[in-house]
Design a protein around this motif. Structure first.
Motif, PDB file in Angstrom:
ATOM      1  N   SER A  41      12.246   1.724   5.358  1.00 49.40           N
ATOM      2  CA  SER A  41      11.510   2.547   4.388  1.00 49.40           C
ATOM      3  C   SER A  41      11.152   1.734   3.145  1.00 49.40           C
ATOM      4  CB  SER A  41      12.353   3.767   3.996  1.00 49.40           C
ATOM      5  OG  SER A  41      13.603   3.366   3.454  1.00 49.40           O
ATOM      6  N   THR A  42      12.013   0.776   2.758  1.00 49.24           N
ATOM      7  CA  THR A  42      11.704  -0.048   1.589  1.00 49.24           C
ATOM      8  C   THR A  42      10.507  -0.952   1.864  1.00 49.24           C
ATOM      9  OG1 THR A  42      13.359  -1.672   2.325  1.00 49.24           O
ATOM     10  CG2 THR A  42      14.069  -0.046   0.708  1.00 49.24           C
ATOM     11  N   THR A  43      10.363  -1.403   3.112  1.00 42.38           N
ATOM     12  CA  THR A  43       9.201  -2.223   3.460  1.00 42.38           C
ATOM     13  C   THR A  43       7.919  -1.413   3.341  1.00 42.38           C
ATOM     14  OG1 THR A  43      10.517  -3.585   4.966  1.00 42.38           O
ATOM     15  CG2 THR A  43       8.126  -3.612   5.273  1.00 42.38           C
ATOM     16  N   TRP A  44       7.965  -0.167   3.832  1.00 39.72           N
ATOM     17  CA  TRP A  44       6.789   0.688   3.699  1.00 39.72           C
ATOM     18  C   TRP A  44       6.482   0.964   2.224  1.00 39.72           C
ATOM     19  CZ3 TRP A  44       3.582   0.692   7.343  1.00 39.72           C
ATOM     20  CH2 TRP A  44       3.957   0.749   8.694  1.00 39.72           C
ATOM     21  N   ALA A  45       7.523   1.190   1.428  1.00 40.72           N
ATOM     22  CA  ALA A  45       7.321   1.434  -0.004  1.00 40.72           C
ATOM     23  C   ALA A  45       6.698   0.211  -0.666  1.00 40.72           C
ATOM     24  CB  ALA A  45       8.645   1.780  -0.677  1.00 40.72           C
ATOM     25  N   GLY A  46       7.195  -0.958  -0.308  1.00 36.45           N
ATOM     26  CA  GLY A  46       6.640  -2.192  -0.854  1.00 36.45           C
ATOM     27  C   GLY A  46       5.203  -2.398  -0.451  1.00 36.45           C
ATOM     28  N   THR A  47       4.868  -2.022   0.784  1.00 33.48           N
ATOM     29  CA  THR A  47       3.491  -2.162   1.256  1.00 33.48           C
ATOM     30  C   THR A  47       2.543  -1.285   0.449  1.00 33.48           C
ATOM     31  OG1 THR A  47       4.299  -2.642   3.499  1.00 33.48           O
ATOM     32  CG2 THR A  47       1.991  -1.962   3.266  1.00 33.48           C
ATOM     33  N   VAL A  48       2.961  -0.052   0.182  1.00 34.43           N
ATOM     34  CA  VAL A  48       2.138   0.859  -0.623  1.00 34.43           C
ATOM     35  C   VAL A  48       1.926   0.298  -2.024  1.00 34.43           C
ATOM     36  CG1 VAL A  48       2.054   3.146  -1.691  1.00 34.43           C
ATOM     37  CG2 VAL A  48       2.806   2.910   0.683  1.00 34.43           C
ATOM     38  N   LEU A  49       3.003  -0.212  -2.632  1.00 29.87           N
ATOM     39  CA  LEU A  49       2.886  -0.815  -3.965  1.00 29.87           C
ATOM     40  C   LEU A  49       1.957  -2.023  -3.932  1.00 29.87           C
ATOM     41  CD1 LEU A  49       6.593  -0.663  -5.227  1.00 29.87           C
ATOM     42  CD2 LEU A  49       4.638   0.531  -6.222  1.00 29.87           C
ATOM     43  N   ALA A  50       2.088  -2.829  -2.896  1.00 25.73           N
ATOM     44  CA  ALA A  50       1.258  -4.030  -2.797  1.00 25.73           C
ATOM     45  C   ALA A  50      -0.211  -3.678  -2.656  1.00 25.73           C
ATOM     46  CB  ALA A  50       1.717  -4.871  -1.603  1.00 25.73           C
ATOM     47  N   VAL A  51      -0.520  -2.669  -1.841  1.00 21.44           N
ATOM     48  CA  VAL A  51      -1.912  -2.241  -1.685  1.00 21.44           C
ATOM     49  C   VAL A  51      -2.467  -1.730  -3.013  1.00 21.44           C
ATOM     50  CG1 VAL A  51      -3.414  -0.560  -0.570  1.00 21.44           C
ATOM     51  CG2 VAL A  51      -1.685  -1.755   0.773  1.00 21.44           C
ATOM     52  N   ALA A  52      -1.652  -0.957  -3.744  1.00 16.00           N
ATOM     53  CA  ALA A  52      -2.085  -0.463  -5.052  1.00 16.00           C
ATOM     54  C   ALA A  52      -2.313  -1.623  -6.020  1.00 16.00           C
ATOM     55  CB  ALA A  52      -1.040   0.498  -5.622  1.00 16.00           C
ATOM     56  N   GLY A  53      -1.413  -2.592  -5.981  1.00 16.82           N
ATOM     57  CA  GLY A  53      -1.563  -3.757  -6.853  1.00 16.82           C
ATOM     58  C   GLY A  53      -2.797  -4.561  -6.518  1.00 16.82           C
ATOM     59  N   LEU A  54      -3.049  -4.766  -5.222  1.00 15.46           N
ATOM     60  CA  LEU A  54      -4.236  -5.505  -4.812  1.00 15.46           C
ATOM     61  C   LEU A  54      -5.510  -4.775  -5.218  1.00 15.46           C
ATOM     62  CD1 LEU A  54      -3.469  -6.960  -1.276  1.00 15.46           C
ATOM     63  CD2 LEU A  54      -4.027  -8.209  -3.354  1.00 15.46           C
ATOM     64  N   ALA A  55      -5.491  -3.458  -5.091  1.00 14.11           N
ATOM     65  CA  ALA A  55      -6.665  -2.687  -5.492  1.00 14.11           C
ATOM     66  C   ALA A  55      -6.943  -2.878  -6.976  1.00 14.11           C
ATOM     67  CB  ALA A  55      -6.447  -1.213  -5.170  1.00 14.11           C
ATOM     68  N   SER A  56      -5.891  -2.807  -7.804  1.00 11.16           N
ATOM     69  CA  SER A  56      -6.057  -2.979  -9.239  1.00 11.16           C
ATOM     70  C   SER A  56      -6.477  -4.403  -9.585  1.00 11.16           C
ATOM     71  CB  SER A  56      -4.744  -2.632  -9.950  1.00 11.16           C
ATOM     72  OG  SER A  56      -4.855  -2.827 -11.341  1.00 11.16           O
ATOM     73  N   LEU A  57      -5.984  -5.345  -8.799  1.00 16.99           N
ATOM     74  CA  LEU A  57      -6.226  -6.757  -9.088  1.00 16.99           C
ATOM     75  C   LEU A  57      -7.601  -7.223  -8.627  1.00 16.99           C
ATOM     76  CD1 LEU A  57      -4.920  -9.444 -10.090  1.00 16.99           C
ATOM     77  CD2 LEU A  57      -4.068  -9.755  -7.778  1.00 16.99           C
ATOM     78  N   THR A  58      -8.060  -6.693  -7.482  1.00 18.92           N
ATOM     79  CA  THR A  58      -9.221  -7.293  -6.840  1.00 18.92           C
ATOM     80  C   THR A  58     -10.458  -6.408  -6.771  1.00 18.92           C
ATOM     81  OG1 THR A  58      -8.510  -6.545  -4.649  1.00 18.92           O
ATOM     82  CG2 THR A  58      -7.699  -8.678  -5.395  1.00 18.92           C
ATOM     83  N   LEU A  59     -10.290  -5.082  -6.845  1.00 23.54           N
ATOM     84  CA  LEU A  59     -11.466  -4.219  -6.668  1.00 23.54           C
ATOM     85  C   LEU A  59     -12.473  -4.410  -7.802  1.00 23.54           C
ATOM     86  CD1 LEU A  59     -10.114  -0.783  -5.373  1.00 23.54           C
ATOM     87  CD2 LEU A  59     -11.514  -2.438  -4.144  1.00 23.54           C
ATOM     88  N   ARG A  60     -13.720  -4.518  -7.427  1.00 19.53           N
ATOM     89  CA  ARG A  60     -14.808  -4.595  -8.392  1.00 19.53           C
ATOM     90  C   ARG A  60     -15.694  -3.386  -8.132  1.00 19.53           C
ATOM     91  NH1 ARG A  60     -16.066 -11.005  -7.234  1.00 19.53           N
ATOM     92  NH2 ARG A  60     -14.063 -11.799  -7.970  1.00 19.53           N
TER      93      ARG A  60
END
Length: 321
Positions: free
Chosen positions: A120-139
């Motif tokens: 479950s922690t891996t899934w939680a980390g994946t969700v956080l990572a996707v959110a971080g990537l969206a904030s970091l990379t989305l234009r």
């Protein structure tokens, strides 16, 4: 084993610092010479350095070791090529943090390839990572080509980490690193030939980039990583290597690069994802590491008879990834 693990961690941290410094170096060098020419020059330098330092070690691999080295080399070369092209379309700091997503991809691919359970922690980390990537990379509603190329690079790095974990045991890390180096140098040279190959850097900055990345960030770093992964689990090695974007960000700020508030928040979420995925599983990773020290190599023949006492300690090469 504890002492060997401490040495492995220390050397791997040093390697991540060197890797963190290369984002700006590579970005500058590839503005002055073609990407594939730079790749060919970098890995040719690395292969020459390894061959000169330990000429006997470069022929120490058996045929199976060479096959594995070539496969790992192709994966490694693909990751570097994607990263270098990505750097042409994004900043060094953003590239470093997107590259750091390999720490999330490593356990996910481990579950798919090695059939390990995703917690479950891996899934939680994946969700956080996707959110971080969206904030970091989305234009707006789109992602830039630099970020997409770098994200593909992160997947290749995760595959290379898992492959090294599976195949480095029982083999000389120096020889395996040399096989990878030769493979990348040869494939980059072939890719550069249609446009006219020129392995000679055009100016001092390019020479600095080729030598810095070829000697330290490639030859020394790859041997250290390969050896360290005979002492550490892939998950633990991955979380240690997440220091790379931190070092890269520090070097980028020192060089005058800036980040917006949104990008800074994205970087923080990516780092949080890395910690969520890896730190709670450190005990499990240690169990994997302990098991790895005793798992038999498929090409090494039968192991020692348990009734005759423990077998010899696994050979290691305390030198250099």
């Amino acid at each position: 084993m504890r002492r060997g693990s401490l040495i492995a961690v220390t050397l791997l941290v040093a390697v991540t610092a060197v890797w963190g410094s290369t984002f700006l170096v590579v970005q500058d060098a590839t503005r002055r010479m073609p990407v594939m020419d730079f790749m060919a020059a970098r890995f040719t330098v690395g292969a020459i350095v390894l061959a000169v330092l330990r000429p006997r070690a470069v022929v120490s691999l058996d045929p199976a070791g060479w096959v594995r080295g070539v496969v790992l080399g192709l994966t490694l070369g693909t990751s570097y090529t994607l990263q270098v092209y990505g750097l042409r379309h994004t900043s060094a700091t953003v590239s470093a943090f997107v590259t750091g997503m390999f720490v999330v991809f490593t356990p996910l691919l481990s579950a798919l390839v090695l059939r390990r359970r995703i917690t479950s922690t891996t899934w939680a980390g994946t969700v956080l990572a996707v959110a971080g990537l969206a904030s970091l990379t989305l234009r707006g509603l789109s992602v830039g080509p630099g970020e997409l190329l770098t994200l593909a690079c992160a997947v290749c790095i995760a595959l290379q980490i898992l492959g090294t974990d599976a195949w480095a045991s029982g083999r000389d890390p120096y020889g395996l690193a040399f096989a990878q180096m030769v493979t990348v140098a040869a494939s980059a040279t072939c890719a550069a030939l249609p446009g006219g190959l020129d392995l000679i850097p055009p100016d001092r900055t390019s020479w600095y980039g080729v030598l810095w990345t070829g000697v330290l960030a490639t030859a020394a770093a790859l041997v250290v990583q390969t050896w360290a992964q005979t002492r550490l689990s892939p998950e633990r090695a991955a979380v240690i290597m997440t220091l790379e974007p931190v070092f890269a960000a520090a070097f980028g700020l020192f060089a005058g690069q800036t980040m917006s508030v949104r990008q800074t928040a994205g970087c923080a979420l990516v780092l949080l994802a890395m910690l969520v995925v890896e730190l709670p599983g450190r005990g499990a990773a240690s169990d994997v590491e302990t098991a790895a020290t005793s798992r038999p190599d498929p090409d090494a023949g039968p192991g020692p008879d348990p009734d005759l006492g423990p077998g010899p300690e696994r050979a290691s090469f305390v030198a250099s990834s």
